[in-house]
Design a protein around this motif. Sequence first.
Motif, PDB file in Angstrom:
ATOM      1  N   ARG A 127     -42.993 -58.483  30.030  1.00 19.20           N
ATOM      2  CA  ARG A 127     -43.972 -57.790  29.179  1.00 19.20           C
ATOM      3  C   ARG A 127     -45.351 -57.770  29.831  1.00 19.20           C
ATOM      4  O   ARG A 127     -46.064 -56.769  29.766  1.00 19.20           O
ATOM      5  N   LEU A 128     -45.743 -58.899  30.471  1.00 16.69           N
ATOM      6  CA  LEU A 128     -47.064 -58.914  31.104  1.00 16.69           C
ATOM      7  C   LEU A 128     -47.099 -57.968  32.309  1.00 16.69           C
ATOM      8  O   LEU A 128     -48.137 -57.378  32.609  1.00 16.69           O
ATOM      9  N   GLU A 129     -45.959 -57.809  32.983  1.00 14.48           N
ATOM     10  CA  GLU A 129     -45.893 -56.827  34.084  1.00 14.48           C
ATOM     11  C   GLU A 129     -46.206 -55.427  33.566  1.00 14.48           C
ATOM     12  O   GLU A 129     -46.911 -54.644  34.202  1.00 14.48           O
ATOM     13  N   GLN A 130     -45.660 -55.138  32.364  1.00 17.78           N
ATOM     14  CA  GLN A 130     -45.947 -53.833  31.741  1.00 17.78           C
ATOM     15  C   GLN A 130     -47.445 -53.647  31.542  1.00 17.78           C
ATOM     16  O   GLN A 130     -48.002 -52.585  31.800  1.00 17.78           O
ATOM     17  N   VAL A 131     -48.092 -54.712  31.037  1.00 18.55           N
ATOM     18  CA  VAL A 131     -49.530 -54.631  30.743  1.00 18.55           C
ATOM     19  C   VAL A 131     -50.309 -54.389  32.036  1.00 18.55           C
ATOM     20  O   VAL A 131     -51.160 -53.489  32.113  1.00 18.55           O
ATOM     21  N   VAL A 132     -50.009 -55.203  33.076  1.00 24.34           N
ATOM     22  CA  VAL A 132     -50.740 -55.075  34.351  1.00 24.34           C
ATOM     23  C   VAL A 132     -50.510 -53.673  34.929  1.00 24.34           C
ATOM     24  O   VAL A 132     -51.452 -53.007  35.382  1.00 24.34           O
ATOM     25  N   THR A 133     -49.253 -53.213  34.909  1.00 17.14           N
ATOM     26  CA  THR A 133     -48.930 -51.898  35.464  1.00 17.14           C
ATOM     27  C   THR A 133     -49.695 -50.800  34.726  1.00 17.14           C
ATOM     28  O   THR A 133     -50.266 -49.901  35.347  1.00 17.14           O
ATOM     29  N   ASN A 134     -49.723 -50.873  33.389  1.00 16.48           N
ATOM     30  CA  ASN A 134     -50.436 -49.866  32.597  1.00 16.48           C
ATOM     31  C   ASN A 134     -51.918 -49.837  32.932  1.00 16.48           C
ATOM     32  O   ASN A 134     -52.497 -48.775  33.139  1.00 16.48           O
ATOM     33  N   LEU A 135     -52.536 -51.026  32.969  1.00 16.18           N
ATOM     34  CA  LEU A 135     -53.984 -51.079  33.192  1.00 16.18           C
ATOM     35  C   LEU A 135     -54.346 -50.599  34.599  1.00 16.18           C
ATOM     36  O   LEU A 135     -55.310 -49.848  34.787  1.00 16.18           O
ATOM     37  N   VAL A 136     -53.552 -51.019  35.573  1.00 22.83           N
ATOM     38  CA  VAL A 136     -53.840 -50.615  36.951  1.00 22.83           C
ATOM     39  C   VAL A 136     -53.577 -49.115  37.134  1.00 22.83           C
ATOM     40  O   VAL A 136     -54.365 -48.408  37.779  1.00 22.83           O
ATOM     41  N   ALA A 137     -52.479 -48.612  36.557  1.00 21.71           N
ATOM     42  CA  ALA A 137     -52.170 -47.175  36.674  1.00 21.71           C
ATOM     43  C   ALA A 137     -53.289 -46.345  36.050  1.00 21.71           C
ATOM     44  O   ALA A 137     -53.703 -45.327  36.601  1.00 21.71           O
ATOM     45  N   ASN A 138     -53.810 -46.795  34.923  1.00 17.92           N
ATOM     46  CA  ASN A 138     -54.936 -46.090  34.277  1.00 17.92           C
ATOM     47  C   ASN A 138     -56.168 -46.108  35.172  1.00 17.92           C
ATOM     48  O   ASN A 138     -56.856 -45.101  35.331  1.00 17.92           O
ATOM     49  N   ALA A 139     -56.446 -47.279  35.751  1.00 22.20           N
ATOM     50  CA  ALA A 139     -57.647 -47.414  36.586  1.00 22.20           C
ATOM     51  C   ALA A 139     -57.559 -46.488  37.794  1.00 22.20           C
ATOM     52  O   ALA A 139     -58.547 -45.850  38.172  1.00 22.20           O
ATOM     53  N   LEU A 140     -56.370 -46.398  38.382  1.00 20.87           N
ATOM     54  CA  LEU A 140     -56.195 -45.522  39.539  1.00 20.87           C
ATOM     55  C   LEU A 140     -56.280 -44.052  39.124  1.00 20.87           C
ATOM     56  O   LEU A 140     -56.832 -43.215  39.842  1.00 20.87           O
ATOM     57  N   LYS A 141     -55.729 -43.757  37.919  1.00 19.14           N
ATOM     58  CA  LYS A 141     -55.699 -42.362  37.450  1.00 19.14           C
ATOM     59  C   LYS A 141     -57.111 -41.858  37.131  1.00 19.14           C
ATOM     60  O   LYS A 141     -57.488 -40.756  37.492  1.00 19.14           O
ATOM     61  N   PHE A 142     -57.865 -42.697  36.449  1.00 24.78           N
ATOM     62  CA  PHE A 142     -59.183 -42.243  35.982  1.00 24.78           C
ATOM     63  C   PHE A 142     -60.329 -42.675  36.913  1.00 24.78           C
ATOM     64  O   PHE A 142     -61.474 -42.319  36.682  1.00 24.78           O
ATOM     65  N   GLY A 143     -60.008 -43.493  37.928  1.00 28.32           N
ATOM     66  CA  GLY A 143     -61.064 -44.077  38.752  1.00 28.32           C
ATOM     67  C   GLY A 143     -61.509 -43.251  39.934  1.00 28.32           C
ATOM     68  O   GLY A 143     -62.305 -43.726  40.751  1.00 28.32           O
ATOM     69  N   GLY A 144     -60.958 -42.061  40.078  1.00 25.00           N
ATOM     70  CA  GLY A 144     -61.305 -41.245  41.243  1.00 25.00           C
ATOM     71  C   GLY A 144     -60.813 -41.933  42.506  1.00 25.00           C
ATOM     72  O   GLY A 144     -59.764 -42.597  42.494  1.00 25.00           O
ATOM     73  N   ASP A 145     -61.569 -41.837  43.576  1.00 29.43           N
ATOM     74  CA  ASP A 145     -61.160 -42.495  44.821  1.00 29.43           C
ATOM     75  C   ASP A 145     -61.906 -43.805  45.049  1.00 29.43           C
ATOM     76  O   ASP A 145     -61.795 -44.422  46.102  1.00 29.43           O
ATOM     77  N   ALA A 146     -62.677 -44.226  44.055  1.00 23.95           N
ATOM     78  CA  ALA A 146     -63.478 -45.453  44.204  1.00 23.95           C
ATOM     79  C   ALA A 146     -62.576 -46.686  44.084  1.00 23.95           C
ATOM     80  O   ALA A 146     -61.488 -46.619  43.507  1.00 23.95           O
ATOM     81  N   PRO A 147     -63.040 -47.826  44.618  1.00 22.92           N
ATOM     82  CA  PRO A 147     -62.221 -49.053  44.553  1.00 22.92           C
ATOM     83  C   PRO A 147     -61.962 -49.510  43.113  1.00 22.92           C
ATOM     84  O   PRO A 147     -62.790 -49.279  42.230  1.00 22.92           O
ATOM     85  N   VAL A 148     -60.805 -50.143  42.923  1.00 22.10           N
ATOM     86  CA  VAL A 148     -60.461 -50.745  41.626  1.00 22.10           C
ATOM     87  C   VAL A 148     -60.340 -52.249  41.849  1.00 22.10           C
ATOM     88  O   VAL A 148     -59.595 -52.692  42.724  1.00 22.10           O
ATOM     89  N   ASP A 149     -61.113 -53.013  41.070  1.00 21.27           N
ATOM     90  CA  ASP A 149     -61.084 -54.476  41.206  1.00 21.27           C
ATOM     91  C   ASP A 149     -60.199 -55.099  40.141  1.00 21.27           C
ATOM     92  O   ASP A 149     -60.329 -54.789  38.958  1.00 21.27           O
ATOM     93  N   VAL A 150     -59.320 -56.004  40.599  1.00 21.00           N
ATOM     94  CA  VAL A 150     -58.478 -56.744  39.655  1.00 21.00           C
ATOM     95  C   VAL A 150     -58.791 -58.229  39.849  1.00 21.00           C
ATOM     96  O   VAL A 150     -58.698 -58.738  40.959  1.00 21.00           O
ATOM     97  N   VAL A 151     -59.172 -58.882  38.751  1.00 20.15           N
ATOM     98  CA  VAL A 151     -59.561 -60.289  38.839  1.00 20.15           C
ATOM     99  C   VAL A 151     -58.725 -61.113  37.874  1.00 20.15           C
ATOM    100  O   VAL A 151     -58.575 -60.733  36.704  1.00 20.15           O
ATOM    101  N   VAL A 152     -58.162 -62.229  38.367  1.00 21.40           N
ATOM    102  CA  VAL A 152     -57.439 -63.161  37.486  1.00 21.40           C
ATOM    103  C   VAL A 152     -58.152 -64.503  37.588  1.00 21.40           C
ATOM    104  O   VAL A 152     -58.417 -64.985  38.687  1.00 21.40           O
ATOM    105  N   GLU A 153     -58.456 -65.097  36.429  1.00 21.70           N
ATOM    106  CA  GLU A 153     -59.177 -66.379  36.468  1.00 21.70           C
ATOM    107  C   GLU A 153     -58.890 -67.198  35.214  1.00 21.70           C
ATOM    108  O   GLU A 153     -58.449 -66.661  34.194  1.00 21.70           O
ATOM    109  N   SER A 154     -59.155 -68.485  35.327  1.00 22.68           N
ATOM    110  CA  SER A 154     -59.046 -69.363  34.155  1.00 22.68           C
ATOM    111  C   SER A 154     -60.359 -69.313  33.406  1.00 22.68           C
ATOM    112  O   SER A 154     -61.419 -69.183  34.007  1.00 22.68           O
ATOM    113  N   ALA A 155     -60.259 -69.418  32.080  1.00 20.19           N
ATOM    114  CA  ALA A 155     -61.475 -69.477  31.270  1.00 20.19           C
ATOM    115  C   ALA A 155     -61.228 -70.491  30.167  1.00 20.19           C
ATOM    116  O   ALA A 155     -60.891 -70.143  29.037  1.00 20.19           O
TER     117      ALA A 155
END
Lengths: 356, 166
Positions: free
Chosen positions: A253-281
């Motif tokens: 299920r989390l793979e689905q979430v990551v895939t959706n968010l990244v696919a959206n970022a690439l789709k709507f982000g033009g050719d600019a870089p997309v940053d993905v950050v994973v961290e503890s909080a």
Amino acid sequence: MTALGSSFEAIAAVLSDALLMIDGDGAITAANAQAVEWLGDSPVGSKLAALCDEPDRVAEFLRYCRRSSSPLPGGFSVRTERFRCRAAGVECDGAGRSVVLRFWRTESDDAFVLLRQTVEQLNDEITRRKEAAAELEAAVRVRDDFLAVAGHELKTPLTSLQLQLTSLSRAATKAGIEPLVATAERAKRSAARLARLADELLEVSHLSDGRLSLDRVSIDLSELVVDVLARHSDAQLRVTAEPGVTGSWDPTRLEQVVTNLVANALKFGGDAPVDVVVESAGPTARLRVRDRGIGIAPEAHERIFQKFQRAIATKNFGGIGLGLWISREIVAAHGGTLSVESQPGAGATFTVTLPR
Amino acid sequence: MLDVPLERDGFTRTLIRHLAGTLQDVVGTDEASGFVAIVGQRMGDELNAMYRTALGVSNLTREQLADVLVDLKRRIQGDFYIIEETDEKLVFGNRACPFGDRVVDRPSLCMMTSNVFGSIAAENLGYSKVVIENAIARGDHECRVVVHLQPTAGARAARGREYVRT
């Protein structure tokens, strides 16, 4: 208030109109303060017909009220003062049917009619709105049912189509027919897109019915994200993943979430870089996906997480507006949150917070 | 004689349509229904007395009641028929409203049927509850009217109007 039953007391006390209860013989058994004031000394015990100027007409009216539970309108005068009333027969603890009369003193019929009209129009409007809301809910149910069936029916022929395209691609490769290989690969990609859409439609019915079940295991979110992004092999993606961000989550299920968010970022982000950050909080894990694309207007920030909703027109970017809704449902099932920060033209940052 | 489509029956029906329409417009459908309900109960009392006298009985039986309700509607050009008849309830269908096509959009006039049927049934059998499930006045193809004769759980749960003997 005089001798009204407890169930009437609260209502009768706050009414500006007079309220009377009449028993089967036409005797007044209860009256509120307004009725006492209007009709004179406590009318309890008196026959209503005896107090009125047209006793026969009142007696006939009360007989109809006792026979029927329907609210009936009436009007009569007491010592030449005109009253309008609304009456209904009510069952009283098996002791027979009494009549409850609510009435207004009226100087002019016009005033009464205008008041009634206003109230009726208000009631009609409330009724219309309730009906519209019910129709809307029914339409949404029909839509979800249709999509579930459509998604299910699409899956079988699509699987067969994908298998046959794979066979065709292999055969073309063996035979060395390059143009056919390229065509078959394009067709496979299209079929895969269709299959993803069919899966999303099926998800609608599962999630709407509350049938999302999680298969939790102990995993490292950073490793999961790195694995998913490796499949994209896109030069625009930049990953910063803190090691050891572990928790008990459903990896599929989390793979689905990551895939959706990244696919959206690439789709709507033009050719600019997309940053993905994973961290503890603290007690939570956080995933942030930031693009530098067209951004989202503030008024659309909540809407984009609803079913079949999109921030911009379909003709510009593909998709049916389910990805973010599905992602938020999955994150919510884990007890987490999915939110967005964005301004038009300034890109968007989607943040997933998951309890560990 | 001029070729004008005017005769007494049509005039009366049109008059009733305008009376009901005016009431609905001025005081609302709910209140208009209340007025028509009183008229219906008066009519019910008169018709009940008429049929009891003609049949020579002091009270109608359930079988007589069903026949009377169909007969009185037939006489005023309704086309009611019995769909179901038990001790608990009578179910009627109706292919033609006595008010003709003038009844469309005048649901307050359904109170006439409800109160005539309800009054006669309650005066003879002690209790009734009339449920108008379908109505030509509301745009349905036919009317379907259920007259519950006993306060069963089903009758209590149905959305309709109750009547008791006075």
